[in-house]
Scaffold this motif. Structure first.
Motif, PDB file in Angstrom:
ATOM      1  N   SER A   1       2.186   1.733  -3.413  1.00 44.87           N
ATOM      2  CA  SER A   1       1.098   2.190  -4.270  1.00 44.87           C
ATOM      3  C   SER A   1       0.893   3.697  -4.146  1.00 44.87           C
ATOM      4  O   SER A   1       0.726   4.396  -5.147  1.00 44.87           O
ATOM      5  CB  SER A   1      -0.184   1.444  -3.922  1.00 44.87           C
ATOM      6  OG  SER A   1      -1.229   1.855  -4.756  1.00 44.87           O
ATOM      7  N   ARG A   2       0.923   4.178  -2.914  1.00 44.58           N
ATOM      8  CA  ARG A   2       0.761   5.626  -2.696  1.00 44.58           C
ATOM      9  C   ARG A   2       1.971   6.395  -3.233  1.00 44.58           C
ATOM     10  O   ARG A   2       1.829   7.401  -3.923  1.00 44.58           O
ATOM     11  CB  ARG A   2       0.581   5.922  -1.209  1.00 44.58           C
ATOM     12  CG  ARG A   2      -0.774   5.529  -0.657  1.00 44.58           C
ATOM     13  CD  ARG A   2      -0.961   6.022   0.766  1.00 44.58           C
ATOM     14  NE  ARG A   2       0.073   5.539   1.682  1.00 44.58           N
ATOM     15  CZ  ARG A   2       0.033   4.368   2.322  1.00 44.58           C
ATOM     16  NH1 ARG A   2      -0.991   3.559   2.154  1.00 44.58           N
ATOM     17  NH2 ARG A   2       1.003   4.025   3.147  1.00 44.58           N
ATOM     18  N   HIS A   3       3.160   5.903  -2.915  1.00 50.76           N
ATOM     19  CA  HIS A   3       4.394   6.600  -3.297  1.00 50.76           C
ATOM     20  C   HIS A   3       4.555   6.687  -4.820  1.00 50.76           C
ATOM     21  O   HIS A   3       4.985   7.711  -5.349  1.00 50.76           O
ATOM     22  CB  HIS A   3       5.596   5.897  -2.672  1.00 50.76           C
ATOM     23  CG  HIS A   3       6.899   6.552  -2.982  1.00 50.76           C
ATOM     24  ND1 HIS A   3       7.293   7.716  -2.367  1.00 50.76           N
ATOM     25  CD2 HIS A   3       7.877   6.216  -3.847  1.00 50.76           C
ATOM     26  CE1 HIS A   3       8.473   8.068  -2.851  1.00 50.76           C
ATOM     27  NE2 HIS A   3       8.854   7.174  -3.742  1.00 50.76           N
TER      28      HIS A   3
ATOM     29  N   GLU B   1      -2.024  -2.047  -7.871  1.00 47.89           N
ATOM     30  CA  GLU B   1      -1.812  -2.461  -6.488  1.00 47.89           C
ATOM     31  C   GLU B   1      -2.286  -3.901  -6.285  1.00 47.89           C
ATOM     32  O   GLU B   1      -1.611  -4.708  -5.641  1.00 47.89           O
ATOM     33  CB  GLU B   1      -2.540  -1.528  -5.515  1.00 47.89           C
ATOM     34  CG  GLU B   1      -2.268  -1.880  -4.060  1.00 47.89           C
ATOM     35  CD  GLU B   1      -2.869  -0.892  -3.082  1.00 47.89           C
ATOM     36  OE1 GLU B   1      -2.787  -1.170  -1.877  1.00 47.89           O
ATOM     37  OE2 GLU B   1      -3.410   0.151  -3.509  1.00 47.89           O
TER      38      GLU B   1
ATOM     39  N   ASP C   1       2.071   6.276  -6.987  1.00 43.16           N
ATOM     40  CA  ASP C   1       0.790   6.674  -7.571  1.00 43.16           C
ATOM     41  C   ASP C   1       0.224   5.596  -8.503  1.00 43.16           C
ATOM     42  O   ASP C   1      -0.122   5.857  -9.656  1.00 43.16           O
ATOM     43  CB  ASP C   1       0.943   8.008  -8.312  1.00 43.16           C
ATOM     44  CG  ASP C   1      -0.402   8.648  -8.624  1.00 43.16           C
ATOM     45  OD1 ASP C   1      -1.367   8.406  -7.855  1.00 43.16           O
ATOM     46  OD2 ASP C   1      -0.499   9.372  -9.635  1.00 43.16           O
TER      47      ASP C   1
ATOM     48  N   ALA D   1       0.843  -1.206   0.000  1.00 42.68           N
ATOM     49  CA  ALA D   1       0.000   0.000   0.000  1.00 42.68           C
ATOM     50  C   ALA D   1       0.877   1.255   0.000  1.00 42.68           C
ATOM     51  O   ALA D   1       0.571   2.232  -0.686  1.00 42.68           O
ATOM     52  CB  ALA D   1      -0.937  -0.013   1.198  1.00 42.68           C
ATOM     53  N   GLU D   2       1.983   1.215   0.749  1.00 41.13           N
ATOM     54  CA  GLU D   2       2.910   2.352   0.774  1.00 41.13           C
ATOM     55  C   GLU D   2       3.503   2.581  -0.617  1.00 41.13           C
ATOM     56  O   GLU D   2       3.592   3.715  -1.093  1.00 41.13           O
ATOM     57  CB  GLU D   2       4.019   2.094   1.787  1.00 41.13           C
ATOM     58  CG  GLU D   2       5.025   3.214   1.902  1.00 41.13           C
ATOM     59  CD  GLU D   2       6.131   2.913   2.896  1.00 41.13           C
ATOM     60  OE1 GLU D   2       7.146   3.635   2.854  1.00 41.13           O
ATOM     61  OE2 GLU D   2       6.002   1.982   3.703  1.00 41.13           O
TER      62      GLU D   2
END
Length: 69
Positions: free
Chosen positions: A29-31, A39, A33, A26-27
Motif C-alpha cells: 500500500s505504501r509502495h 488497501e 501509494d 501495508a508495505e
C-alpha cells in the motif's frame, strides 16, 4: 496512469510474495501509494483467497472404525 493501475501493480507484486499478511499488504500500500479503500480491498481479497484454499484442502480425516482385526 489510470484509476486502478496502482492497485493492479500492488496485486501483481503481492502475488509474487511468499507471504500476504497484513504487514506485506501495508508495505504494498505504501509502495504503490494505494488509498485506504484499495488497501482494505487487498486485505479482504487475500483473506477470502485463504478461506477458499482452506475449504479446498483435504480434511485430516481418520478412519474411526472400531474393527481392530
Amino acid at each position: 496512469m489510470n484509476e486502478h493501475e496502482s492497485l493492479r501493480k500492488a496485486l501483481s507484486w503481492l502475488m509474487e510474495q511468499s507471504q500476504r499478511d497484513q504487514e506485506t499488504i501495508a508495505e504494498a500500500s505504501r509502495h504503490f501509494d494505494l488509498s485506504p479503500v484499495d488497501e482494505e480491498f487487498l486485505h479482504h481479497y487475500f483473506a477470502e483467497q485463504q478461506r477458499r484454499q482452506a475449504d479446498l484442502s483435504p480434511k485430516n480425516t481418520q478412519n474411526d472404525d472400531l474393527d481392530s482385526s
